[in-house]
Design an enzyme around this catalytic site. Structure first.
Site, PDB file in Angstrom:
ATOM      1  N   LYS A 105       0.855  -1.184   0.000  1.00  0.00           N
ATOM      2  CA  LYS A 105       0.000   0.000   0.000  1.00  0.00           C
ATOM      3  C   LYS A 105       0.885   1.225   0.000  1.00  0.00           C
ATOM      4  O   LYS A 105       2.024   1.177   0.479  1.00  0.00           O
ATOM      5  CB  LYS A 105      -0.860   0.026   1.271  1.00  0.00           C
ATOM      6  CG  LYS A 105      -2.088   0.886   1.143  1.00  0.00           C
ATOM      7  CD  LYS A 105      -3.187   0.093   0.470  1.00  0.00           C
ATOM      8  CE  LYS A 105      -4.482   0.816   0.371  1.00  0.00           C
ATOM      9  NZ  LYS A 105      -5.568  -0.092  -0.016  1.00  0.00           N
ATOM     10  N   GLY A 217     -20.529   6.708   2.770  1.00  0.00           N
ATOM     11  CA  GLY A 217     -19.377   6.999   1.911  1.00  0.00           C
ATOM     12  C   GLY A 217     -19.780   6.856   0.452  1.00  0.00           C
ATOM     13  O   GLY A 217     -19.813   5.745  -0.075  1.00  0.00           O
ATOM     14  N   GLY A 219     -18.390   7.546  -2.435  1.00  0.00           N
ATOM     15  CA  GLY A 219     -17.302   7.671  -3.398  1.00  0.00           C
ATOM     16  C   GLY A 219     -17.435   6.580  -4.440  1.00  0.00           C
ATOM     17  O   GLY A 219     -18.549   6.106  -4.720  1.00  0.00           O
ATOM     18  N   ASN A 220     -16.319   6.140  -5.021  1.00  0.00           N
ATOM     19  CA  ASN A 220     -16.384   5.135  -6.082  1.00  0.00           C
ATOM     20  C   ASN A 220     -17.106   3.867  -5.624  1.00  0.00           C
ATOM     21  O   ASN A 220     -18.098   3.451  -6.227  1.00  0.00           O
ATOM     22  CB  ASN A 220     -14.969   4.809  -6.586  1.00  0.00           C
ATOM     23  CG  ASN A 220     -14.983   3.690  -7.615  1.00  0.00           C
ATOM     24  OD1 ASN A 220     -15.078   2.514  -7.271  1.00  0.00           O
ATOM     25  ND2 ASN A 220     -14.949   4.037  -8.891  1.00  0.00           N
ATOM     26  N   ALA A 221     -16.628   3.255  -4.546  1.00  0.00           N
ATOM     27  CA  ALA A 221     -17.228   1.989  -4.098  1.00  0.00           C
ATOM     28  C   ALA A 221     -18.682   2.199  -3.681  1.00  0.00           C
ATOM     29  O   ALA A 221     -19.559   1.398  -4.033  1.00  0.00           O
ATOM     30  CB  ALA A 221     -16.414   1.399  -2.950  1.00  0.00           C
ATOM     31  N   GLY A 222     -18.960   3.254  -2.941  1.00  0.00           N
ATOM     32  CA  GLY A 222     -20.310   3.495  -2.433  1.00  0.00           C
ATOM     33  C   GLY A 222     -21.322   3.742  -3.542  1.00  0.00           C
ATOM     34  O   GLY A 222     -22.444   3.234  -3.498  1.00  0.00           O
TER      35      GLY A 222
HETATM   36  N1  GLU Z   1      -7.230   0.015  -3.321  1.00  0.00           N
HETATM   37  C1  GLU Z   1      -7.997  -1.181  -3.576  1.00  0.00           C
HETATM   38  C2  GLU Z   1      -8.042  -2.053  -2.348  1.00  0.00           C
HETATM   39  O1  GLU Z   1      -7.862  -1.609  -1.222  1.00  0.00           O
HETATM   40  C3  GLU Z   1      -7.524  -1.897  -4.828  1.00  0.00           C
HETATM   41  C4  GLU Z   1      -6.109  -2.337  -4.802  1.00  0.00           C
HETATM   42  C5  GLU Z   1      -5.605  -2.832  -6.144  1.00  0.00           C
HETATM   43  O2  GLU Z   1      -6.364  -2.869  -7.092  1.00  0.00           O
HETATM   44  O3  GLU Z   1      -4.419  -3.181  -6.190  1.00  0.00           O
HETATM   45  O4  GLU Z   1      -8.342  -3.205  -2.426  1.00  0.00           O
END
Ligand code: GLU
Length: 415
Positions: A105, A217, A219-222
């Site tokens: 990350k 939330g 955003g994209n996921a929400g």
């Molecule tokens: N940021 C996303 C996660 O937390 C996707 C990570 C990715 O696609 O490598 O799962």
């Protein structure tokens, strides 16, 4: 506030799994810490001619099962410990869906909402200049996360390719489709969670069709959880929130109209077909499914006793503290744990890398079918583990994931 340090949470969760699996001391210690971590500063020229120094991080938590993989978060509250926790969760995430990648990350301490496009581009390129030596398809592959977008990925890929003088689209995922992105990556996090919710509802006899959902939330996921929760699961959206507040309408909110409104106004607050609600009130609504879809530590021991959802599908990373988790479990709420429920994003990131390597691109229906297969298998592996050990789904997901990573470390002769 030691208790709310996400890395402390991540280590505690691992400690529990290590004990349950009977891991030896060395393996347990290896998995408690990132294998490698990088912190650096980036000078960036701002539009007003001044130079600002930004702090950045990249953590490669574990690479036993494959190259490090995980998103980049741009957030004013980013710390090395949040990045470590998120990198640990990426390790368990790639493992639970059984894709040949490790966990990593990255983050930058910044507030992209106050930056121009030009400033964001210069920051994106500065991040790659600082990390190019440790990134690559065989080393570590970033992706979008909170407040980073396909456009940011595009600038980053371009900077990397400029530095190495070759095309390497697989160095980063979540790219725009015309320059090597995968179809279906944009809604993959939510879609994967919806597939897991579908399987869990079947397994635990919860009827979702005609039920209700609240999205914390937007955003994209929400946003995609609202759209796909309605399309695939037949759930009615009754509330949604973002950092500015929430909107509520028990009769139902049209998810597409709310997405459109948010795009234009920048918030869900003020949406005409609904009343205003606080973020805190949204979490306590009586709904079939609650989707925490923003940041960590939103369901805590303070508000967990008042959560009334039948199912909590964690699209955010780390939204529930361990104390809150116990309270939800004791109340009989079915919690679909983050690194299983939100693994759809990284799964399609993996598909994107595969397509980049082949230099041959799949159709949308193939992405959906393969994602469904991965998520469905992952849910059932976790559910079987839960039944075998009489533990909850989060604990079972840890047992499945940690056992696989531990085995990879052992086979490599590390422990
Ligand atoms: N940021 C996303 C996660 O937390 C996707 C990570 C990715 O696609 O490598 O799962």
């Amino acid at each position: 506030m030691e208790r709310l340090n996400p890395f402390t949470t991540a280590q505690k969760q691992l400690d529990w799994a290590a004990e349950k699996l009977g891991l030896d001391e060395a393996t347990h210690e290896l998995l408690r810490w990132p294998m490698k971590e990088f912190s650096f500063t980036m000078p960036v020229r701002m539009d007003d001619g001044t130079t600002r120094i930004f702090r950045g991080f990249r953590v490669q938590y574990n690479t036993a099962r494959g190259p490090a993989k995980g998103g980049l978060r741009w957030h004013p509250d980013e710390t090395l410990d949040t990045v470590r926790a998120l990198a640990a969760w990426m390790t368990w995430k790639t493992s639970v869906v059984d894709i040949p990648l490790g966990g990593g990350k990255g983050g930058i301490v910044c507030n992209p909402k106050e930056m121009s496009e030009g400033e964001k581009e210069r920051l994106a390129r500065a991040y790659i200049r600082a990390t190019a030596g440790i990134l690559g398809v065989t080393k570590d592959v970033p992706a979008p996360d909170v407040y980073t977008t396909p456009q940011v990925m595009a600038w980053m890929m371009d900077e990397f390719e400029t530095l190495v003088g070759e095309h390497h689209p697989g160095v980063i995922t979540g790219k725009p489709v015309p320059i090597g992105g995968s179809l279906g990556r944009h809604d993959a996090t939510a879609r994967g969670g919806i597939y897991v919710a579908r399987e869990a509802a079947k397994a635990y006899g919860l009827a979702l069709q005609g039920g209700t959902m609240a999205v914390q939330g937007f955003g994209n996921a929400g946003q995609y959880a609202a759209l796909l929760g309605s399309e695939i699961l037949g759930l009615r959206l009754v509330a949604a929130s973002d950092s500015k507040g929430a909107v509520y309408n028990p009769k139902g909110i049209d998810p597409a109209a709310l997405v459109q409104f948010k795009k234009q106004i920048g918030t869900v607050v003020g949406f005409p077909e609904g009343e205003t609600l606080t973020n805190a009130e949204l979490l306590e609504l009586d709904v079939s499914v609650l989707f925490p879809s923003a940041l960590e530590n939103v369901i805590t021991e303070e508000n967990a006793p008042r959560v009334r959802a039948r199912m909590v599908c964690e699209l955010a990373n780390g939204p529930t503290t361990p104390e809150a988790d116990r309270i939800l479990q004791d109340k009989g709420i079915l919690v679909l744990p983050d690194f299983l429920a939100n693994a759809g994003g990284v799964t399609v990131s993996y598909f994107e890398q595969v397509q980049n390597t082949y230099n041959y691109y799949w159709e949308l229906k193939d992405v959906y079918a393969r994602l469904d297969d991965k998520m469905t298998r992952a849910f059932h592996a976790v559910d079987e583990m839960a039944a075998r050990h009489k533990v909850d789904l989060r604990q079972a997901a840890y047992l499945v994931s940690v056992a696989r990573v531990a085995e990879a470390c052992r086979l490599r002769g590390w422990v």
